[in-house]
Enzyme design. Structure first.
Site, PDB file in Angstrom:
ATOM      1  N   SER A 137       0.935  -1.290  -0.038  1.00  0.00           N
ATOM      2  CA  SER A 137       0.101   0.231  -0.136  1.00  0.00           C
ATOM      3  C   SER A 137       0.960   1.287   0.083  1.00  0.00           C
ATOM      4  CB  SER A 137      -0.723  -0.141   1.255  1.00  0.00           C
ATOM      5  OG  SER A 137      -1.601   1.185   1.263  1.00  0.00           O
ATOM      6  N   LYS A 169      -1.010  -1.215  -4.583  1.00  0.00           N
ATOM      7  CA  LYS A 169      -2.219  -0.296  -4.219  1.00  0.00           C
ATOM      8  C   LYS A 169      -1.901   1.112  -4.002  1.00  0.00           C
ATOM      9  CE  LYS A 169      -4.470  -0.034   0.426  1.00  0.00           C
ATOM     10  NZ  LYS A 169      -5.115  -0.812   1.166  1.00  0.00           N
ATOM     11  N   LYS A 196      -3.084   4.971  -2.796  1.00  0.00           N
ATOM     12  CA  LYS A 196      -4.057   5.809  -2.123  1.00  0.00           C
ATOM     13  C   LYS A 196      -4.595   6.948  -2.974  1.00  0.00           C
ATOM     14  CE  LYS A 196      -4.087   3.757   2.142  1.00  0.00           C
ATOM     15  NZ  LYS A 196      -5.213   3.077   2.771  1.00  0.00           N
ATOM     16  N   ASP A 238      -7.271   2.856  -3.164  1.00  0.00           N
ATOM     17  CA  ASP A 238      -7.885   2.787  -1.880  1.00  0.00           C
ATOM     18  C   ASP A 238      -8.130   4.356  -1.502  1.00  0.00           C
ATOM     19  OD1 ASP A 238      -8.971   2.538   0.490  1.00  0.00           O
ATOM     20  OD2 ASP A 238      -7.205   1.560   1.339  1.00  0.00           O
ATOM     21  N   GLU A 247     -10.751   0.279  -3.451  1.00  0.00           N
ATOM     22  CA  GLU A 247     -11.174  -0.060  -1.926  1.00  0.00           C
ATOM     23  C   GLU A 247     -11.946   0.973  -1.294  1.00  0.00           C
ATOM     24  OE1 GLU A 247      -7.598  -1.299  -0.312  1.00  0.00           O
ATOM     25  OE2 GLU A 247      -8.545  -1.013   1.889  1.00  0.00           O
ATOM     26  N   ASP A 265     -13.827  -2.306   2.818  1.00  0.00           N
ATOM     27  CA  ASP A 265     -12.738  -2.233   4.051  1.00  0.00           C
ATOM     28  C   ASP A 265     -13.485  -1.621   5.138  1.00  0.00           C
ATOM     29  OD1 ASP A 265     -10.853  -1.665   5.887  1.00  0.00           O
ATOM     30  OD2 ASP A 265      -9.235  -0.826   4.602  1.00  0.00           O
ATOM     31  N   LYS A 325      -9.347  -7.155   8.230  1.00  0.00           N
ATOM     32  CA  LYS A 325      -8.463  -6.697   9.156  1.00  0.00           C
ATOM     33  C   LYS A 325      -8.813  -7.323  10.339  1.00  0.00           C
ATOM     34  CE  LYS A 325      -7.166  -2.467   6.776  1.00  0.00           C
ATOM     35  NZ  LYS A 325      -7.532  -1.009   6.694  1.00  0.00           N
ATOM     36  N   GLY A 374      -3.876  -4.094   6.040  1.00  0.00           N
ATOM     37  CA  GLY A 374      -2.600  -3.775   6.984  1.00  0.00           C
ATOM     38  C   GLY A 374      -3.048  -2.432   7.829  1.00  0.00           C
TER      39      GLY A 374
HETATM   40  O1  OSB Z   1      -7.283   1.368   4.465  1.00  0.00           O
HETATM   41  O2  OSB Z   1      -5.917  -0.107   4.231  1.00  0.00           O
HETATM   42  C1  OSB Z   1      -6.146   1.060   4.787  1.00  0.00           C
HETATM   43  C2  OSB Z   1      -3.091   2.277   7.048  1.00  0.00           C
HETATM   44  C3  OSB Z   1      -3.784   2.666   7.980  1.00  0.00           C
HETATM   45  C4  OSB Z   1      -5.010   2.775   7.951  1.00  0.00           C
HETATM   46  C5  OSB Z   1      -5.886   2.246   6.937  1.00  0.00           C
HETATM   47  C6  OSB Z   1      -5.508   1.663   5.684  1.00  0.00           C
HETATM   48  C7  OSB Z   1      -3.792   1.660   5.848  1.00  0.00           C
HETATM   49  C8  OSB Z   1      -3.122   0.799   4.705  1.00  0.00           C
HETATM   50  C9  OSB Z   1      -1.662   0.547   5.079  1.00  0.00           C
HETATM   51  O3  OSB Z   1      -3.384   0.779   3.433  1.00  0.00           O
HETATM   52  C10 OSB Z   1      -1.484  -0.809   4.879  1.00  0.00           C
HETATM   53  C11 OSB Z   1      -0.007  -1.222   5.652  1.00  0.00           C
HETATM   54  O4  OSB Z   1      -0.178  -1.326   6.644  1.00  0.00           O
HETATM   55  O5  OSB Z   1       0.515  -1.398   4.850  1.00  0.00           O
HETATM   56 MG    MG Z   2      -8.271   0.600   3.074  1.00  0.00          MG
END
Ligand code: OSB
Ligand code: MG
Length: 368
Positions: free
Chosen positions: A135, A161, A163, A188, A213, A238, A262, A290
């Protein structure tokens, strides 16, 4: 097993680089670690509650409060047949799944250590290794973003992925897709859009994303049905999915085609398994999300990802992507093929480094 003692620790861990999403930027993690004494065996868990209530309503402060004042009094001194009983015992507490998961996952680690088996095996995982994606947070420029994608692909990660947020969406996706035409790519949004943005979200169809996402409201499963009817890109939920019933409902009404699981969001391994099973029964693939975890949370994610329906690469990555030094031994490593081997040692299979944990601890409470 009987739970004799609970040690709560808050660790302060600086990320190697700031991680930015549509809801904010994180540079310093405040992480609650749970050490649970079950018949003299220590099980370890991590709360994924954030520093702020912007991903979920839970925060470090609420998780600490709920763990100390409600979770522990329910399970303290109780004789349990198995860690699989913990989640139901905690049912009187509404929500607060990240607090519950911290203790519940520690109970699973303790049980696996008592039985001298890897946690993945106790959870009935079937994989020997798991597939990893990354991510990538919002970057200052598109050039920085492309550079990050390059680095992660060179490291072997199997999918990328990125953001997105309003104003930083189509251009980013287009740039990455143009540079990497065959990349397994997804985006995402962390709930940053509304149904007023359907045209923009539909324009993403041109870039053949594996999925988008959580584009819409964090608690709004229903609007995703409307959106999924309008766009070809599969929606992955999510933030919206907190239990197996919500997963079942979301699938039935057509709100998503993929679900991210998660541990913190659903309340631990037993709840995660239920969501996994509901998805599997409906031919909906899942993957492990994550939450910028330390090695303890990462180790639990690895064990969970060994279940059969985790058929898409998860956001489970090497310790060194986040931390100069992790709190487990060995650190989590990813192969050149973008996989992590399920460890063979008992429990989570990575040993907590007690000296390092002590040096990062800013608050500690021992409950007996
Ligand atoms: O939406 O997946 C998410 C990190 C913090 C809060 C939400 C998200 C995330 C990530 C990080 O996308 C994923 C990672 O820990 O590598
Ligand atoms: Mg997410």
């Amino acid at each position: 097993m009987r739970f004799r003692k609970l040690t709560l620790r808050e660790l302060h861990m600086r990320l190697l680089a700031p991680f930015e999403t549509s809801f904010g930027k994180t540079e310093m993690r405040r992480i609650i670690l749970v050490e649970l004494d079950a018949d003299g065996v220590s099980g370890w868990g991590e709360s994924t509650a954030g520093e702020t209530p912007f991903y979920s309503y839970e925060t470090v402060e609420t998780a600490w409060h709920i763990l100390r004042d409600y979770v522990w009094p329910i399970v303290r001194g109780r004789e349990l047949a198995s860690a699989s009983d913990v989640f139901d015992l905690l049912a009187p507490i509404r929500g607060h799944n990240m607090a519950k998961a911290a203790l519940e996952t520690a109970a699973w680690d303790a049980e696996a250590k008592q039985k001298a088996v890897p946690l993945a095996r106790l959870l009935k995982g079937t994989r020997e290794e798991i597939s990893c994606g990354v991510s990538i947070g919002l970057q200052p420029t598109i050039k920085d973003l492309l550079g990050k994608v390059d680095t992660e692909l060179a490291a072997g990660y199997q999918r990328i992925k990125i953001k997105i947020k309003p104003g930083a969406d189509l251009d980013l996706v287009r740039a990455v897709r143009e540079r990497f035409p065959r990349l397994r790519l997804m985006a995402d949004a962390n709930s940053a859009y509304t149904l007023a943005d359907v045209r923009l979200l539909k324009a993403l169809d041109a870039f053949h994303l594996m999925m988008i996402e959580q584009p819409l409201g964090w608690d709004d499963i229903f609007s995703h049905v409307t959106l999924q009817r309008e766009i070809e890109t599969p929606i992955c939920l999510d933030e919206c999915i907190h239990d197996a019933d919500q997963a079942q409902a979301a699938i039935e009404i057509g709100a998503c085609r993929i679900i991210n699981i998660k541990l913190g969001r659903v309340g631990g391994h037993t709840a995660a398994r239920k969501v996994h099973d509901v998805c599997q029964a409906n031919a909906i693939p899942v993957w492990c999300g994550g939450m910028l975890e330390s090695g303890i949370g990462r180790a639990h994610n690895i064990a969970m990802s060994s279940l059969p329906n985790f058929s898409l690469p998860g956001d489970v990555t090497a310790s060194r992507r986040y931390w100069a030094e992790d709190i487990i031994e060995p650190e989590v490593e990813v192969s050149r093929q973008g996989t992590i081997k399920i460890p063979a040692a008992a429990g989570i299979g990575y040993a907590p480094r007690l000296d390092r944990i002590a040096s990062l601890t800013s608050r500690c409470e021992v409950l007996e």
